[in-house]
Write a protein that holds these residues in place. Sequence first.
Motif, PDB file in Angstrom:
ATOM      1  N   GLY A   1      -1.490   9.627   0.535  1.00 38.82           N
ATOM      2  CA  GLY A   1      -1.709   9.010  -0.916  1.00 38.82           C
ATOM      3  C   GLY A   1      -0.496   8.875  -1.846  1.00 38.82           C
ATOM      4  O   GLY A   1       0.332   9.771  -1.634  1.00 38.82           O
ATOM      5  N   GLY A   2      -0.167   7.720  -2.409  1.00 43.71           N
ATOM      6  CA  GLY A   2       0.563   7.679  -3.168  1.00 43.71           C
ATOM      7  C   GLY A   2       2.251   7.654  -2.747  1.00 43.71           C
ATOM      8  O   GLY A   2       3.118   7.917  -3.418  1.00 43.71           O
TER       9      GLY A   2
ATOM     10  N   SER B   1       0.758  -1.040   0.125  1.00 41.39           N
ATOM     11  CA  SER B   1       0.203  -0.148   0.008  1.00 41.39           C
ATOM     12  C   SER B   1       0.786   1.314  -0.073  1.00 41.39           C
ATOM     13  O   SER B   1       1.695   1.418   0.918  1.00 41.39           O
ATOM     14  CB  SER B   1      -0.996  -0.091   1.199  1.00 41.39           C
ATOM     15  N   SER B   2       0.703   2.090  -0.904  1.00 42.80           N
ATOM     16  CA  SER B   2       1.245   3.170  -1.066  1.00 42.80           C
ATOM     17  C   SER B   2       1.272   4.265   0.293  1.00 42.80           C
ATOM     18  O   SER B   2       2.037   4.638   0.838  1.00 42.80           O
ATOM     19  CB  SER B   2       1.059   4.211  -2.277  1.00 42.80           C
ATOM     20  N   SER B   3      -0.163   4.277   0.909  1.00 41.09           N
ATOM     21  CA  SER B   3      -0.586   5.072   2.074  1.00 41.09           C
ATOM     22  C   SER B   3      -0.159   4.522   3.215  1.00 41.09           C
ATOM     23  O   SER B   3       0.335   5.267   4.174  1.00 41.09           O
ATOM     24  CB  SER B   3      -1.793   5.487   2.161  1.00 41.09           C
TER      25      SER B   3
ATOM     26  N   THR C   1      -1.647   4.649  -6.990  1.00 43.62           N
ATOM     27  CA  THR C   1      -1.376   4.051  -5.581  1.00 43.62           C
ATOM     28  C   THR C   1      -1.151   2.929  -6.013  1.00 43.62           C
ATOM     29  O   THR C   1      -0.799   1.988  -6.889  1.00 43.62           O
ATOM     30  CB  THR C   1      -2.616   4.029  -4.840  1.00 43.62           C
TER      31      THR C   1
ATOM     32  N   THR D   1       3.615   3.248  -7.919  1.00 44.04           N
ATOM     33  CA  THR D   1       2.323   3.930  -7.631  1.00 44.04           C
ATOM     34  C   THR D   1       1.690   4.425  -8.925  1.00 44.04           C
ATOM     35  O   THR D   1       1.978   5.086  -9.451  1.00 44.04           O
ATOM     36  CB  THR D   1       2.509   5.048  -6.734  1.00 44.04           C
TER      37      THR D   1
ATOM     38  N   SER E   1      -6.614   8.601  -2.634  1.00 46.90           N
ATOM     39  CA  SER E   1      -6.627   7.884  -1.278  1.00 46.90           C
ATOM     40  C   SER E   1      -7.824   7.082  -0.952  1.00 46.90           C
ATOM     41  O   SER E   1      -9.233   7.898  -1.029  1.00 46.90           O
ATOM     42  CB  SER E   1      -6.426   8.847   0.000  1.00 46.90           C
TER      43      SER E   1
ATOM     44  N   GLU F   1      -8.724   5.125  -6.113  1.00 43.90           N
ATOM     45  CA  GLU F   1      -7.691   4.329  -6.418  1.00 43.90           C
ATOM     46  C   GLU F   1      -7.820   3.612  -7.556  1.00 43.90           C
ATOM     47  O   GLU F   1      -7.377   4.144  -8.625  1.00 43.90           O
ATOM     48  CB  GLU F   1      -7.166   3.496  -5.206  1.00 43.90           C
TER      49      GLU F   1
END
Length: 405
Positions: free
Chosen positions: A105-106, A15-17, A232, A229, A278, A287
């Motif tokens: 996010g990202g 997960s990017s976040s 994401t 990403t 996000s 996403e």
Amino acid sequence: MQTIRELFKIGPGPSSSHTFGPMRAAQDILASAPEAKSFEITLYGSLALTGKGHLTDAILKKTLKGKSVEIIFDYKTPQDHPNTMIIKAFNPDGSVITKTYVSIGGGKLMIDGQPPQSAVDIYPHTTMDAIDQYCRENYLTYDEYVSEVEGKDIDVYLAKIYKAMIDSVKKGLSKTGRLPGKLNLDRVAYALYESANTCHNEADRDALLLQSYAYAASEQNASGGTVVTAPTMGSSGVLPSLVYHYSIDKKIPKKVIFNGLKVAGLIGNLIQENATISGAKAGCQAEVGAACAMGAAFCACCDRMSNEQIECAAEIGLEHHLGLTCDPVMGYVMIPCIERNAVATTRAVDAARLAKYLRNVKKNRVSFDMVVKTMNLTGKKLPMELKETSLDGLAAVVMEKENNK
């Protein structure tokens, strides 16, 4: 609006976040307190609720290797942003350094309320309508517009992104066995790829190949592998599968692929600027929906469509993901995420094909800017339980059945 370098990043899944962002937070606190021997990390909101499934605790401990790390999952204390964490670093002299991180996010972070230092606005326009007008006045295609703003060296950066995307698909296709975690899911990308290669129906074969690529990149992400990403990591199967398909199967020249990535990056940037990417803020429409819009624009650009057709393709890709919830089972980026990436990949192709002919017979009543605004409004109205918390939706229904076995 920032450079697309801030949108396309290479890092560890899933997960990017929840993984990439926390990793960068741990790196930042280490730089701020290099002598610290121990750390206390409190995760709030979505980070707390889905942190274990997203390997948040694992990446924090890995990044702070050799240090004493206590991780607290705070499910109750409300925060302005659902991806908030507070890290305390304890120095040998007794002093404590405390910093608040928001994973927006990202892989991007806000630190103590300040946006990323690299988050410098370089685009003079922040809506598709404004970009369209500028491109008409200056006789530019969207990719030419991106090149004008980003500079000639953007192709050098995109070459790295291209390689990482191709590698994520190749590595995913090369692996079998089970994905890590309590869901005990089998990897199926290779099996789908083999099924495609033995399929006698050409349309089925092409679609299945494309979906096997999406599974491959998504399984690579779900296992904590290196992905891009786009926008994401939860949606990192869509655009890479299309890049792989157009490059490897369709033999499209790299220059054209890079132009497609520029346009896809522009679409992702506009969504991030005017809404969000996000899942914890607006659900999976932000996403996978965003990724589908980016993928549709990529296909349309690579197929040499006009600006109007590309915008139409992106609008279709996002519009038909409006309201999509983010409800990962047990917090893992597996169910429904992997299959959702595969479906969005073929939807992107369909959106581009429809736009090619639809835009020739009618002008869109609904613009891309309108759909982005709608996505943002819809995201705000989605209940918190359906925004990357694993408290409702499929996450609740699937586990209810499992618990009743």
